[in-house]
Design an enzyme around this catalytic site. Structure first.
Site, PDB file in Angstrom:
ATOM      1  N   HIS A 169       0.913  -1.230   0.013  1.00 50.98           N
ATOM      2  CA  HIS A 169      -0.140   0.012  -0.105  1.00 50.98           C
ATOM      3  C   HIS A 169       0.916   1.455  -0.011  1.00 50.98           C
ATOM      4  O   HIS A 169       0.459   2.341  -0.224  1.00 50.98           O
ATOM      5  CB  HIS A 169      -1.101  -0.034   1.179  1.00 50.98           C
ATOM      6  CG  HIS A 169      -0.534  -0.099   2.344  1.00 50.98           C
ATOM      7  ND1 HIS A 169       0.066  -0.686   3.237  1.00 50.98           N
ATOM      8  CD2 HIS A 169      -0.195   1.495   3.057  1.00 50.98           C
ATOM      9  CE1 HIS A 169       0.618  -0.337   4.561  1.00 50.98           C
ATOM     10  NE2 HIS A 169       0.608   1.114   4.325  1.00 50.98           N
ATOM     11  N   SER A 220       5.045   2.226   8.084  1.00 48.16           N
ATOM     12  CA  SER A 220       4.543   1.261   7.138  1.00 48.16           C
ATOM     13  C   SER A 220       5.352   0.590   6.168  1.00 48.16           C
ATOM     14  O   SER A 220       6.095   1.306   5.458  1.00 48.16           O
ATOM     15  CB  SER A 220       3.274   1.524   6.196  1.00 48.16           C
ATOM     16  OG  SER A 220       2.066   1.263   6.772  1.00 48.16           O
ATOM     17  N   ASP A 251       0.167  -7.573   1.615  1.00 48.95           N
ATOM     18  CA  ASP A 251       0.553  -6.089   1.638  1.00 48.95           C
ATOM     19  C   ASP A 251       2.058  -5.916   1.764  1.00 48.95           C
ATOM     20  O   ASP A 251       2.529  -5.185   2.361  1.00 48.95           O
ATOM     21  CB  ASP A 251      -0.105  -5.351   2.842  1.00 48.95           C
ATOM     22  CG  ASP A 251      -0.076  -3.868   2.702  1.00 48.95           C
ATOM     23  OD1 ASP A 251       0.372  -3.614   1.574  1.00 48.95           O
ATOM     24  OD2 ASP A 251      -0.377  -3.140   3.669  1.00 48.95           O
TER      25      ASP A 251
END
Length: 487
Positions: free
Chosen positions: A111, A213, A141
């Protein structure tokens, strides 16, 4: 079967071929720091000094839809054509990543880099390098990037025993774009399910925030035990609940992405759910465990093999399937073309079916989403002037939605509709209409139809937007005094 940590803030390799990760160059060995704790004295300084050079900041550029002020007549004057798409502008996002080889392979979150038109990584020494995407995997992901160069400092995924719940861990990343930042905490739990079919996440309380992230989680020996992916946060900031993709999953996926550029998973075309004790009782199965087939995709591999809705799957190739995740992962681990033997109960009688596995479609295809954003027309939201789509995991991550939010995502709004005048916009998540909760587009259509059949000319639409919720009364297109024909 069927950029930034989020709220949730925030999407097993099938290949059986043994692959080798990119090896170190002769002049560069993997970072191997000593343990953090010695003689009862705990410090992470030496570990951070050694592993931090392998962690990078990831900045991306992408095209995003322009959102206009919600004032009467605007942007209708700019877009009188109902079929026109709103303009886009360049958007920027940031995350983190880390080198896993001396020749420039970098692991990050999918993402973080999905739909990026340009990717730049910044090293600890402030060098900026352009990166390209080697491969992305939405279900886990994870993504792999590549930069040109050699002798980069890198770290390796741990193949040692995983830390225990309560053991120290260190997260390194790029929170809020600040650059390399280290935080410490403990392993809080294992086996967390936050929506991914293929990952049981590690829960940690080392503070991670927006921009972390894709960064690594290290154990007290400096080994990578996970990839930071999400946080649970009602406020948008750290509250001590973070999630990381375990190293064994990340290692398998990244190896296959480097070797093939994608992950191939098996697919049989069935929606399944874990058989609860209540379900087993209603089916007369006693305390038997298994997986209930809720729906079979018409024309899919399972359908062609004779799998039916209501079947209870007990074993696949002789291995028990006690829950839906185990069954889905067993199918995903098969290669397209493999044949799996399903042992099922149907009407209380055992049956054996052989299913020829096919290639699993993309998450977008499985969710039934169009390749590009839709426009209001004859879809479920047509009478509201809305084009909507299911809330899939990819969208949940991009919109940074908490796990308890269910609904449908607004893709576009007819600028001539009452919904546009009331301020509904692309990206809103419709969670309820009047007294009905919305979980899928068909729920929205049913709620609107029920209101219309009872003589109502408008509905109360409950929308989740940017960590808040609001209720918006929307007049139905085609209702009396709307001035427009019904669709």
């Amino acid at each position: 079967m069927n950029t930034k940590p989020k709220t949730l803030l925030l999407g097993a390799a099938a290949s059986a071929v043994a692959l080798s990760a990119p090896g170190p160059s002769a002049s560069q060995a993997p970072i191997n720091p000593p343990p953090a704790a010695r003689a009862g004295v705990t410090s992470f300084a030496e570990i951070v000094e050694r592993v931090a050079p392998a962690v990078v900041s990831v900045e991306t550029k992408r095209q995003v839809a322009v959102r206009f002020p919600t004032i009467p007549g605007f942007p209708f004057e700019l877009f009188p054509d109902r079929g026109a798409r709103p303009p886009t502008a360049e958007g920027r996002a940031a995350g983190a990543g880390f080198f896993i080889s001396a020749d420039g392979y970098i692991v990050t979150n999918n993402h973080v880099v999905a739909d990026a038109t340009e990717i730049t990584v910044t090293l600890k020494d402030q060098r900026e390098l352009k990166a390209r995407v080697v491969g992305r995997d939405e279900p886990t992901d994870l993504a792999v990037l590549k930069v040109e160069g050699r002798d980069f400092p890198y770290v390796s995924f741990s193949n040692a025993a995983t830390p225990r719940v309560g053991d120290w861990v260190i997260a390194v990343g790029n929170p809020f774009g600040l650059g390399g930042t280290a935080t410490a905490g403990i392993v809080s739990a294992y086996g967390r399910n936050i929506g991914s079919t293929f990952v049981d996440y590690i829960q940690i309380d080392a503070p991670i925030n927006r921009g972390n992230s894709g960064g690594p989680t290290f154990d007290a020996h400096g080994r990578v035990i996970g990839v930071n992916t999400a946080i649970f946060s009602p406020s948008g900031g750290n509250v001590g609940i973070g999630f990381a993709v375990p190293a064994e999953v990340a290692d398998r996926v990244t190896r296959d992405l480097i070797a093939h550029g994608r992950i191939e998973r098996g697919y049989v075309g069935a929606n399944v759910q874990t058989l609860t004790s209540e379900m087993a009782e209603t089916l007369g199965l006693g305390a038997r465990k298994g997986v209930l087939v809720a729906e079979v995709t018409p024309g899919g591999p399972g359908d062609r093999a004779g799998l039916q809705s209501g079947d209870v799957v007990l074993r696949v190739d002789g291995r028990t399937t006690e829950n839906a995740s185990r069954l889905t992962r067993a199918v995903a681990a098969a290669r397209p073309g493999d044949r799996l033997r399903f042992e099922v109960l149907r009407d209380g009688a055992p049956r054996s079916l052989e299913v020829r596995v096919e290639l699993r479609p993309s998450e977008r295809e499985l969710a039934g989403l169009p390749q590009q954003e839709g426009q209001p027309g004859d879809g479920p939201g047509a009478r509201l002037g809305l084009a909507v789509a299911p809330l899939d995991e990819l969208t949940r991550r991009r919109r940074e939605l908490p796990p308890d939010i269910t609904g449908v995502v607004v893709q576009s709004v007819d600028p001539a509709s009452d919904a546009a005048r009331k301020g509904l916009r692309s990206g809103d998540v419709i969670v309820r209409v009047n007294e009905r909760r919305i979980a899928r587009p068909s729920d929205l259509a049913d709620a609107v139809a029920a209101a219309s059949s009872s003589g109502r000319t408008s509905v109360l639409v409950f929308v989740h937007r940017e960590r808040g919720r609001l209720a918006v009364p929307v007049r139905l297109i085609g209702a009396k005094d709307d001035g427009r024909p019904a669709p």
